[in-house]
Enzyme design. Structure first.
Site, PDB file in Angstrom:
ATOM      1  CD  GLU A 127      50.117 -29.059  11.450  1.00 39.29           C
ATOM      2  OE1 GLU A 127      49.172 -28.225  10.938  1.00 39.29           O
ATOM      3  OE2 GLU A 127      50.413 -30.229  10.464  1.00 39.29           O
ATOM      4  CB  SER A 132      46.470 -29.566  23.786  1.00 38.78           C
ATOM      5  OG  SER A 132      47.627 -29.062  24.576  1.00 38.78           O
ATOM      6  CB  THR A 158      63.251 -31.505  19.867  1.00 41.56           C
ATOM      7  OG1 THR A 158      62.149 -30.934  20.642  1.00 41.56           O
ATOM      8  CG2 THR A 158      64.501 -31.827  20.618  1.00 41.56           C
ATOM      9  CD  GLU A 363      58.213 -36.167  23.998  1.00 40.65           C
ATOM     10  OE1 GLU A 363      57.552 -37.151  23.883  1.00 40.65           O
ATOM     11  OE2 GLU A 363      59.304 -36.012  23.845  1.00 40.65           O
TER      12      GLU A 363
HETATM   13  N1  COS Z   1      47.743 -45.463  21.783  1.00 43.73           N
HETATM   14  C1  COS Z   1      46.979 -45.907  20.535  1.00 43.73           C
HETATM   15  N2  COS Z   1      45.901 -45.520  20.045  1.00 43.73           N
HETATM   16  C2  COS Z   1      45.721 -44.086  20.426  1.00 43.73           C
HETATM   17  C3  COS Z   1      46.354 -43.447  21.432  1.00 43.73           C
HETATM   18  C4  COS Z   1      47.662 -44.198  22.325  1.00 43.73           C
HETATM   19  N3  COS Z   1      48.026 -43.873  23.238  1.00 43.73           N
HETATM   20  N4  COS Z   1      45.711 -42.303  21.861  1.00 43.73           N
HETATM   21  C5  COS Z   1      44.864 -42.187  20.761  1.00 43.73           C
HETATM   22  N5  COS Z   1      44.537 -43.136  20.217  1.00 43.73           N
HETATM   23  C6  COS Z   1      43.771 -43.687  19.209  1.00 43.73           C
HETATM   24  C7  COS Z   1      42.163 -43.659  19.559  1.00 43.73           C
HETATM   25  O1  COS Z   1      42.031 -44.783  19.855  1.00 43.73           O
HETATM   26  C8  COS Z   1      41.523 -43.343  18.408  1.00 43.73           C
HETATM   27  O2  COS Z   1      41.325 -44.607  17.448  1.00 43.73           O
HETATM   28  P1  COS Z   1      40.046 -44.913  16.588  1.00 43.73           P
HETATM   29  O3  COS Z   1      40.259 -43.812  15.410  1.00 43.73           O
HETATM   30  O4  COS Z   1      40.465 -46.334  16.233  1.00 43.73           O
HETATM   31  O5  COS Z   1      39.042 -44.677  17.371  1.00 43.73           O
HETATM   32  C9  COS Z   1      42.362 -42.331  17.800  1.00 43.73           C
HETATM   33  O6  COS Z   1      43.642 -42.631  18.040  1.00 43.73           O
HETATM   34  C10 COS Z   1      42.106 -41.104  17.962  1.00 43.73           C
HETATM   35  O7  COS Z   1      41.922 -40.770  19.467  1.00 43.73           O
HETATM   36  P2  COS Z   1      41.202 -39.528  20.211  1.00 43.73           P
HETATM   37  O8  COS Z   1      39.567 -39.700  19.466  1.00 43.73           O
HETATM   38  O9  COS Z   1      41.406 -40.102  21.815  1.00 43.73           O
HETATM   39  O10 COS Z   1      41.840 -38.306  19.525  1.00 43.73           O
HETATM   40  P3  COS Z   1      41.545 -36.952  20.362  1.00 43.73           P
HETATM   41  O11 COS Z   1      41.519 -35.869  18.917  1.00 43.73           O
HETATM   42  O12 COS Z   1      40.529 -36.796  21.208  1.00 43.73           O
HETATM   43  O13 COS Z   1      42.811 -36.387  20.857  1.00 43.73           O
HETATM   44  C11 COS Z   1      44.451 -36.550  22.700  1.00 43.73           C
HETATM   45  C12 COS Z   1      43.345 -37.279  22.176  1.00 43.73           C
HETATM   46  C13 COS Z   1      43.979 -35.201  23.326  1.00 43.73           C
HETATM   47  C14 COS Z   1      44.938 -37.515  23.716  1.00 43.73           C
HETATM   48  C15 COS Z   1      45.820 -36.345  21.770  1.00 43.73           C
HETATM   49  O14 COS Z   1      45.343 -35.321  20.698  1.00 43.73           O
HETATM   50  C16 COS Z   1      46.820 -36.035  22.193  1.00 43.73           C
HETATM   51  O15 COS Z   1      47.724 -36.691  22.877  1.00 43.73           O
HETATM   52  N6  COS Z   1      47.306 -34.588  22.520  1.00 43.73           N
HETATM   53  C17 COS Z   1      48.522 -34.233  22.966  1.00 43.73           C
HETATM   54  C18 COS Z   1      49.605 -34.043  21.825  1.00 43.73           C
HETATM   55  C19 COS Z   1      50.969 -33.898  22.226  1.00 43.73           C
HETATM   56  O16 COS Z   1      51.209 -34.469  23.363  1.00 43.73           O
HETATM   57  N7  COS Z   1      51.617 -33.087  21.841  1.00 43.73           N
HETATM   58  C20 COS Z   1      52.848 -32.811  22.187  1.00 43.73           C
HETATM   59  C21 COS Z   1      53.884 -33.045  20.983  1.00 43.73           C
HETATM   60  S1  COS Z   1      55.288 -32.605  21.662  1.00 43.73           S
HETATM   61  S2  COS Z   1      56.744 -33.722  20.631  1.00 43.73           S
END
Ligand code: COS
Length: 379
Positions: A127, A132, A158, A363
């Protein structure tokens, strides 16, 4: 341990190499100029049963593994990265969440149409204020009059203009944080949903990237994907798989840059010899060859782990991070080896350079991927 493709993978690679060279590559430059979506290529890929490649045959897929998916993405991207990203998103972001989390009815209704190509696959996570920080989703879904009413917006989506439906995330329980985010399957012709025009981008011009405006869009409860409150996690799992696709794209682009640079270096003469005889050029090409080899191995390892039911978050993040950075380096050096000609559109390495740049952002930015890896190694 062995480093051989299976017979199926070898045949798929051969077919995709020919398809990429004969069908995809010839119009790539023209499509880049005219921003024309590769509709005809996808029609032919549907005929080859590639549009549901890793999905079960029961839904019209080919039941292939993720290494095969990586092979297809790499070969398409070597010829035309816009086609590569379109395919990668179609499978790994559009089809995968349905295959992984959909009910039997949802798979019959939606995944089958991804596999035939009746709908391109897309998903809505990002959004304007939640990139991130994907958990910062502002789009809301409120249960009202027996239906969910969605409001908000999504950006950088996409394939949305060519999708009949897509899974998107919305907040259903604000106080629960990321556990209050739910994924919904939303038809793109639903009243209140507007898919805006294609963005003007630096590269990947013939891929489709749009914004969605979600204004009182109503969907029934049965359109929840999986369970209420699990949308964030589902999309994180989906992105793990998507990152293998982006990494394979990066390998394809890097390979194309290397192939062109090597050919040019052999042909181009300066100071009485081919410039490939100069150590300054040789070292660039040697580094490119080594980095491509390593990146491809990382892609295959992450895909193999996914295929074998292992946790592959770290490996996918590493593959995507490394491959995108070496694609940037390879395209940079390919232009350098071409000298002034590299800066000209005609030689096409500038297209590779522009297209590669997205891969360090989409991604998961390189910074977020380092964060993911740091968490996975126990920092
Ligand atoms: N696989 C399974 N579960 C996952 C996971 C994964 N790869 N990554 C996170 N989770 C789960 C965590 O285990 C946590 O679970 P619980 O609620 O049971 O504790 C939950 O999801 C929340 O995870 P977390 O606390 O790590 O969330 P954050 O808000 O800190 O975010 C990041 C983590 C930064 C890694 C995430 O926001 C991210 O990947 N951001 C990038 C997004 C992205 O790539 N966007 C581009 C899209 S282009 S199509």
């Amino acid at each position: 341990m062995h480093f051989e493709w299976t017979e199926e993978q070898r045949m798929l690679h051969k077919m995709m190499r020919e398809f990429a060279d004969e069908v995809v590559a010839p119009g790539a430059d023209e499509r880049d100029r005219t921003k024309q979506f590769p509709v005809e290529i996808f029609r032919q890929m549907a005929e080859l049963n590639l549009l549901g490649l890793p999905f079960p045959e029961a839904y019209g897929g080919a039941g292939a593994d993720y290494i095969s998916f990586a092979i297809v993405v790499e070969e398409l991207s070597r010829a035309c990265a816009s086609t590569g990203i379109t395919y990668s998103a179609h499978i790994s972001l559009g089809g995968a969440p349905l295959a992984l989390f959909g009910t039997e009815e949802q798979k019959q209704r939606y995944l089958t149409r991804i596999c035939t190509g009746e709908s391109m696959g897309a998903f809505g996570l990002t959004e304007p204020g939640a990139g991130s920080d994907a958990g910062g989703t502002q789009t809301t879904a409120v249960f009202e009059g027996g239906e969910w009413v969605l409001n908000g917006s999504k950006c950088f989506i996409t394939n949305a203009s060519y999708a009949r439906f897509l899974a998107l995330t919305a907040v259903t329980d604000k106080q629960k944080g990321t556990r209050g985010i739910t994924a919904f399957i939303v038809p793109t012709d639903a009243p209140g949903l507007t898919v805006l025009d294609n963005y003007e981008k630096l590269g990947l011009h013939s891929s489709n990237t749009t914004e969605l405006i979600i204004d009182n869009v109503r969907v029934p409860d049965e359109n929840i994907l999986g369970k209420r409150g699990e949308g964030f996690k589902q999309f994180m799992v989906t992105l793990d798989g998507g990152r293998i696709g982006i990494a394979a794209m990066a390998v394809g682009i890097a390979q194309a840059a290397y192939d062109r640079a090597l050919r040019y270096a052999r042909d181009r003469r300066a100071f009485g010899q081919s410039i490939s005889k100069f150590q300054a050029i040789q070292f660039k090409l040697a580094d490119m060859a080594m980095q491509i080899e390593l990146a491809r191995n990382m892609v295959y390892k992450a895909a193999w782990m996914k295929d074998n039911g292992r946790k592959f978050t770290k490996e996918a993040a590493m593959a995507k991070l490394y491959a995108s950075e070496i694609a940037m380096a390879a395209t940079h050096q390919a232009i350098q080896i071409h000298g002034g000609y590299g800066y000209m559109r005609e030689y096409q390495v500038e297209r590779l350079f522009r297209d590669a740049r997205l891969l360090e952002i989409g991604e998961g930015t390189s910074e977020i991927l380092r964060t993911v890896i740091a968490r996975e190694i126990g920092c």
